[in-house]
Design an enzyme around this catalytic site. Structure first.
Site, PDB file in Angstrom:
ATOM      1  CE  LYS A  76      -3.881   1.828   2.763  1.00 14.77           C
ATOM      2  NZ  LYS A  76      -4.687   1.588   3.986  1.00 14.77           N
ATOM      3  CB  SER A 151      -7.933   3.477   3.021  1.00 14.94           C
ATOM      4  OG  SER A 151      -7.106   2.852   3.969  1.00 14.94           O
ATOM      5  CB  SER A 175      -8.055   0.524   5.801  1.00 15.17           C
ATOM      6  OG  SER A 175      -8.738   1.739   5.757  1.00 15.17           O
TER       7      SER A 175
HETATM    8  N1  GLN Z   1     -12.691   3.936   6.579  1.00 15.83           N
HETATM    9  C1  GLN Z   1     -12.045   4.220   7.832  1.00 15.83           C
HETATM   10  C2  GLN Z   1     -11.616   5.661   7.869  1.00 15.83           C
HETATM   11  O1  GLN Z   1     -11.791   6.338   6.893  1.00 15.83           O
HETATM   12  C3  GLN Z   1     -10.924   3.275   8.055  1.00 15.83           C
HETATM   13  C4  GLN Z   1      -9.664   3.726   7.483  1.00 15.83           C
HETATM   14  C5  GLN Z   1      -8.496   2.853   7.771  1.00 15.83           C
HETATM   15  O2  GLN Z   1      -8.623   1.792   8.373  1.00 15.83           O
HETATM   16  N2  GLN Z   1      -7.327   3.338   7.372  1.00 15.83           N
HETATM   17  O3  GLN Z   1     -11.138   6.125   8.866  1.00 15.83           O
END
Ligand code: GLN
Length: 475
Positions: A76, A151, A175
């Site tokens: 990532k 994400s 994410s």
């Molecule tokens: N969707 C969640 C957020 O926007 C989780 C993001 C993540 O785990 N990096 O905070």
């Protein structure tokens, strides 16, 4: 090329000379090229990985290759890889080259894993659809009108599309698990601190974990075993011994499982996903496990606490991006203040700016007690509650997501709706418990659904064994 799904089989083919790593890498690069429109990769290290594969082929022939030889992974864009660009899916890190490699990634490289490229993701990990990336959305390989989740959307989509064997993502509030559920693959978040965060570009440091996206439990276990452990560069990394996770065993012994009534009855839960979870719990009961439906009245407090705390931490973590030392810098600024201002306004996307603003607000002197301190107390209360539940139960089962994958553009206009997508994943992030999403069933429209299992802190070994059992016991 018909690839085996597990690394172990792939490795025995490599050792037997049935395929070469050079062929394998050529195959992946060709797949990535033809699937370019999915937008899974921000950069593909084509020349570099071709050279590395050639050298590793020699090592394999000489029987000198290390444990992960044959493993091709994507990482990532939030993970640092020395002498490579790391951009966190953001314009503000345009042109930034990492001067060191994240510990977890280094440990994989040391075992001869090859990195094929950096995966697209939501900007700084903030998002649930992979639409906040500066480089545009990733498309779901199962249906290109749908989002892959976020994400770590590029990572999950790349594994599903067959662009690499596995991918390393990050999970702050879901994410890794949520995109895994949307792309029909496995997503694993270890206990907070099990894997060093050194080299992970911080979003919310008390939540951030490195996680794994894979096609099977055996690969997940091997990757976890390789990456876990203490690290002199991350004082929060656990010093506990790392068990031999790769020796996990299929475990069918009766277990005690908790399911929350508030989750099953939640109005946002899609009917088909509810049906799926109930099917899974019925099956477990029939197989001799104890499944109890219990109350968890704190469910409503989880999302607000998560968004207060993570935005507060983000506002502090992201204050370092100012255009002075590295990354994007706005032009034609007359003063230092204007430089900071313009760089941050132009460099960050809308969602990141929203969260920095929210986080700065909850940390401001007049609101600190009312929001930040209160959310800390809520977090503590939730953790105590979950710890108590684990004194009676082995696992908590819940859906990974309230709904199947959204259409592109469906959620990104309304941030509150997007935050709701994290309803069931943030629990294990607030408490730090290990959690996994495994593909389990489909909706009536044939969309993937994820089943989430949460275990006690540092109980990854049992979590892997049980997940393998749930995946493979006859349905
Ligand atoms: N969707 C969640 C957020 O926007 C989780 C993001 C993540 O785990 N990096 O905070």
């Amino acid at each position: 090329m018909n690839l085996p799904r597990s690394l172990a089989v792939l490795q025995s083919d490599l050792r037997a000379g049935n395929i070469s790593l050079t062929d394998l890498v050529t195959h992946y690069l060709e797949q990535i090229r033809t699937g370019h429109s999915l937008n899974c990769f921000l950069e593909v290290f084509s020349d570099e990985i071709r050279k590395q594969a050639k050298l590793l082929d020699q090592k394999i022939r000489q029987k000198k290759a290390a444990r992960l030889a044959g493993l091709v992974i994507g990482i990532k864009d939030l993970l640092c890889y020395k002498n490579h660009t790391s951009q966190a899916g953001s314009r503000i890190l345009e042109g930034f080259t990492a001067s060191y490699t994240a510990t977890a990634i280094q440990k994989l490289i040391d075992q001869d894993a090859l990195i094929i490229g950096r995966n697209n993701c939501d900007e700084f990990g903030m998002g649930s659809t992979n639409e906040t990336s500066f480089a545009g959305p990733v498309l779901n390989p199962l249906n290109t009108n749908l989002v892959p989740g976020g994400s770590s959307g590029g990572s999950a989509a790349a594994v599903k599309a067959g662009f690499c064997q596995a991918a390393i993502g990050t999970d702050t509030g879901g994410s890794v698990r949520q995109p895994a559920a949307f792309c029909d693959v496995i997503g694993f978040k270890p206990t907070y601190s099990r894997i060093s965060r050194y080299g992970l570009i911080a979003y919310a440091s008390s939540f951030d974990t490195i996680g794994i996206i894979a096609q099977n439990i055996a690969d997940t276990a091997l990757l976890l075993e390789t990456m876990a452990g203490k690290d002199e560069f991350d004082s929060t990394a656990s010093t506990r011994e790392v068990p031999a996770y790769s020796h996990f065993a299929f475990d069918s012994k009766p277990k005690k499982i908790a399911v929350f009534n508030e989750v099953i009855e939640h109005p946002a839960l899609h009917t088909d996903i509810r049906r799926n979870i109930l099917k899974a719990t019925d099956k477990l009961k029939k197989d001799g496990h104890i499944v109890n439906f219990i109350d968890f009245p704190l469910l409503d407090y989880i999302l607000p606490a998560y968004y207060v705390l993570t935005t507060a931490e983000a506002s502090s973590n992201l204050s370092r991006f100012d255009g002075v030392k590295y990354g994007f810098r706005a032009e034609n600024c007359a003063s230092l203040d204007e430089l900071y201002n313009k760089t941050r306004t132009e460099g960050f996307g809308k969602e990141v700016l929203r969260r920095i603003t929210l986080g700065t607000f909850v940390l401001s002197a007049s609101y600190y007690d009312a929001y930040y301190i209160k959310a800390q107390k809520v977090r503590r209360r939730i953790k105590e509650n979950i710890t108590k539940i684990f004194s009676h139960y082995d696992y908590i089962i819940l859906p990974t997501t309230p709904a199947p994958p959204y259409k592109l553009g469906e959620l990104n206009k309304n941030p509150l709706e997007m935050y709701l997508a994290d309803l069931f994943t943030v629990l294990a992030s607030i408490t730090g418990n290990p959690a996994i999403s495994i593909p389990y069933g489909k909706t009536e429209k044939d969309l993937p659904a994820g089943l989430q299992i949460i275990a006690e802190d540092f109980n990854e070994m049992n979590l892997l064994s049980f997940s393998d059992y749930v995946l493979h016991s006859d349905r």
